[in-house]
Design an enzyme around this catalytic site. Structure first.
Site, PDB file in Angstrom:
ATOM      1  N   TYR A  54     -10.287 -12.153 -10.597  1.00 20.72           N
ATOM      2  CA  TYR A  54      -9.900 -11.997  -9.348  1.00 20.72           C
ATOM      3  C   TYR A  54      -8.715 -10.726  -9.759  1.00 20.72           C
ATOM      4  O   TYR A  54      -8.727  -9.737  -9.265  1.00 20.72           O
ATOM      5  CB  TYR A  54      -9.601 -11.922  -8.203  1.00 20.72           C
ATOM      6  CG  TYR A  54      -9.031 -11.536  -6.757  1.00 20.72           C
ATOM      7  CD1 TYR A  54      -9.962 -10.516  -6.512  1.00 20.72           C
ATOM      8  CD2 TYR A  54      -7.493 -11.837  -6.511  1.00 20.72           C
ATOM      9  CE1 TYR A  54      -9.022  -9.663  -4.887  1.00 20.72           C
ATOM     10  CE2 TYR A  54      -7.642 -10.824  -5.628  1.00 20.72           C
ATOM     11  CZ  TYR A  54      -7.817  -9.457  -4.662  1.00 20.72           C
ATOM     12  OH  TYR A  54      -7.262  -8.936  -4.542  1.00 20.72           O
ATOM     13  N   CYS A 105     -15.949  -8.081   9.380  1.00 20.67           N
ATOM     14  CA  CYS A 105     -16.984  -9.557   8.242  1.00 20.67           C
ATOM     15  C   CYS A 105     -16.293 -10.486   8.199  1.00 20.67           C
ATOM     16  O   CYS A 105     -16.635 -11.024   7.792  1.00 20.67           O
ATOM     17  CB  CYS A 105     -17.426  -8.855   7.236  1.00 20.67           C
ATOM     18  SG  CYS A 105     -19.590  -9.804   7.056  1.00 20.67           S
ATOM     19  N   GLU A 117      -0.644  -9.195  -5.655  1.00 18.09           N
ATOM     20  CA  GLU A 117      -1.485  -9.793  -5.070  1.00 18.09           C
ATOM     21  C   GLU A 117      -1.841 -11.602  -5.739  1.00 18.09           C
ATOM     22  O   GLU A 117      -2.698 -12.175  -4.870  1.00 18.09           O
ATOM     23  CB  GLU A 117      -2.521  -9.084  -6.551  1.00 18.09           C
ATOM     24  CG  GLU A 117      -3.313  -8.228  -6.350  1.00 18.09           C
ATOM     25  CD  GLU A 117      -4.223  -8.323  -4.578  1.00 18.09           C
ATOM     26  OE1 GLU A 117      -4.694  -8.678  -4.728  1.00 18.09           O
ATOM     27  OE2 GLU A 117      -4.843  -6.306  -4.515  1.00 18.09           O
ATOM     28  N   ASP A 164     -13.073 -11.453  -4.651  1.00 18.48           N
ATOM     29  CA  ASP A 164     -12.773 -12.794  -3.513  1.00 18.48           C
ATOM     30  C   ASP A 164     -13.305 -13.045  -2.401  1.00 18.48           C
ATOM     31  O   ASP A 164     -14.506 -13.495  -2.873  1.00 18.48           O
ATOM     32  CB  ASP A 164     -11.688 -12.124  -3.013  1.00 18.48           C
ATOM     33  CG  ASP A 164     -11.382 -11.070  -2.004  1.00 18.48           C
ATOM     34  OD1 ASP A 164     -12.815 -10.505  -2.028  1.00 18.48           O
ATOM     35  OD2 ASP A 164     -10.649 -11.155  -1.116  1.00 18.48           O
ATOM     36  N   GLY A 204       3.543 -21.344  -0.737  1.00 23.81           N
ATOM     37  CA  GLY A 204       3.239 -22.797  -1.197  1.00 23.81           C
ATOM     38  C   GLY A 204       2.847 -22.475  -2.991  1.00 23.81           C
ATOM     39  O   GLY A 204       2.310 -21.000  -3.149  1.00 23.81           O
ATOM     40  N   CYS A 249     -20.422  -7.919  14.422  1.00 25.50           N
ATOM     41  CA  CYS A 249     -21.377  -7.237  14.173  1.00 25.50           C
ATOM     42  C   CYS A 249     -21.645  -5.589  14.989  1.00 25.50           C
ATOM     43  O   CYS A 249     -22.248  -4.579  14.138  1.00 25.50           O
ATOM     44  CB  CYS A 249     -22.839  -7.979  14.044  1.00 25.50           C
ATOM     45  SG  CYS A 249     -22.595  -8.866  12.605  1.00 25.50           S
ATOM     46  N   ARG A 278       0.751  -0.992  -0.323  1.00 30.86           N
ATOM     47  CA  ARG A 278       0.056   0.033   0.035  1.00 30.86           C
ATOM     48  C   ARG A 278       0.677   1.624  -0.432  1.00 30.86           C
ATOM     49  O   ARG A 278       0.176   2.086   0.443  1.00 30.86           O
ATOM     50  CB  ARG A 278      -1.032  -0.798   1.215  1.00 30.86           C
ATOM     51  CG  ARG A 278      -1.776  -1.001   0.769  1.00 30.86           C
ATOM     52  CD  ARG A 278      -2.809  -0.986   2.227  1.00 30.86           C
ATOM     53  NE  ARG A 278      -3.998  -2.338   1.957  1.00 30.86           N
ATOM     54  CZ  ARG A 278      -5.039  -1.939   2.592  1.00 30.86           C
ATOM     55  NH1 ARG A 278      -5.225  -1.860   3.724  1.00 30.86           N
ATOM     56  NH2 ARG A 278      -5.671  -2.643   2.373  1.00 30.86           N
TER      57      ARG A 278
END
Length: 338
Positions: A116, A187, A33, A134, A77, A194, A21
DNA sequence: AATCCGGGGGT
DNA sequence: ACCCCAGGATT
């Protein structure tokens, strides 16, 4: 305020700091990504720093040896990602002179870039209005709008892409990231927060008290274990490592030879001395390896085993040089036991 | 549409 | 033990 404005404001105040970022060039976003595919942020962070230091531009990556690229990927991986990223870098370096294209029809043919990653790079690097759907985005939107399509089904992604586009504001760059960040921080799959969610009053699942019932996802059957003997052949301070085949599980990576129990029967009849160590378990997404390490001192009979039983080409590697080889974690676990 | 492809983190 | 993770390629 609109749905989009709530989310963007929350993201602006709460986004995490990440190495990628700090940068906005397409190559830097692209690398991040690809590393982040099916891989959590905190796992990627150190790999990204090392990778970008060694391969700071797309041309640096394109001109590198595949073996070295693999070494920088060792332990992360899904090694095909490294291979495809390397191939993709060659495409961008050679066909586009190192300039990442801004058109979807060109981007989607770059190796390793699927729906994506294309949306993520085009939106984050260039602020173009493409969806980047995603697992986070599907979870967030399924709860927000009570979308009950099975997210384990491939075509369901298109439903969420359409939903994202119906919501897409001018600030595509931050909107896509905000959806993912909300999924990662608030989330969450289990125990969603919440009570502190900025979207609570606009969330349909919350109003229904049904947060935990979304997203809908069919489950898969679990893998059966496979049993192997892992041959640890020692010759003075060296250990025999082989390079695995160039396709299949852990393709092109290095490790100690694995043989089946049937092959082990054959080896035992050849009358060698050995020591058995505690079994090592390694879990993949779709299978489980149970490996019994067999420690053997090298001699002429052992050379016969190498010649007659082992399929892949290998070499004796001094222990201090093993770190220069891309050794899969399954085998690192065995080497750590010595 | 289903399967293959890693490894680690959270609960 | 189980699920999930800023998925893509192949069949």
């Amino acid at each position: 305020m609109s749905y989009q404005q709530y989310l963007l404001e929350w993201f602006d105040k709460n986004k995490r700091q990440m190495p990628w970022r700090e940068r906005r060039d397409a190559y830097s976003i692209w690398v991040s990504e690809v590393m982040l595919q099916q891989t959590q942020v905190d796992t990627v962070r150190p790999y990204y720093e090392r990778f970008m230091e060694r391969f700071p531009t797309v041309k640096d990556l394109a001109s590198a040896d595949k073996e070295e690229v693999y070494t920088y990927w060792q332990g992360l991986g899904y090694y095909r990602r490294a291979d495809n990223l390397h191939k993709g870098a060659k495409v961008v370096a050679e066909q586009y002179d190192g300039v990442f294209p801004m058109e979807a029809r060109l981007v989607k043919d770059i190796p390793g870039i699927g729906p994506y990653t294309m949306g993520a790079v085009l939106s984050i690097a260039f602020n173009l209005p493409y969806p980047a759907v995603d697992g986070n985005v599907m979870r967030v939107l399924s709860r927000q709008f009570l979308i009950d399509d099975d997210i384990a089904v491939a075509k369901t992604r298109k439903i969420f892409e359409a939903k994202v586009m119906s919501l897409m504001p001018e600030d595509a760059r931050n909107f896509n990231q905000a959806l993912m960040e909300l999924g990662a921080l608030i989330c969450t799959p289990k125990n969603p927060k919440c009570n502190i969610c900025p979207m609570q009053t606009l969330c349909m699942a919350y109003h229904e008290g049904a947060q935990t019932e979304y997203p809908v996802k069919s489950s898969k059957t679990k893998a059966e274990p496979e049993f192997y003997k892992a041959l640890v052949i020692k010759k003075e301070d060296s250990i025999y490592l082989e390079k695995r085949k160039d396709e299949g599980l852990l393709a092109s990576l290095w490790g100690v030879p694995l043989i089946t129990l049937e092959q082990w029967e054959v080896v035992q009849k050849m009358g060698i001395e050995f020591e058995v160590l505690d079994q090592v378990k390694h879990v993949f997404t779709h299978r489980v390896w149970m490996m019994s390490p067999i420690v053997i001192e090298y001699n002429e009979k052992v050379q016969e085993i190498i010649n007659r039983i082992l399929q892949n080409t290998g070499e004796f590697v001094p222990e201090g040089q093993i770190k220069e080889y891309p050794v899969a974690t399954a085998f690192t676990k065995i080497l750590r036991k010595l």
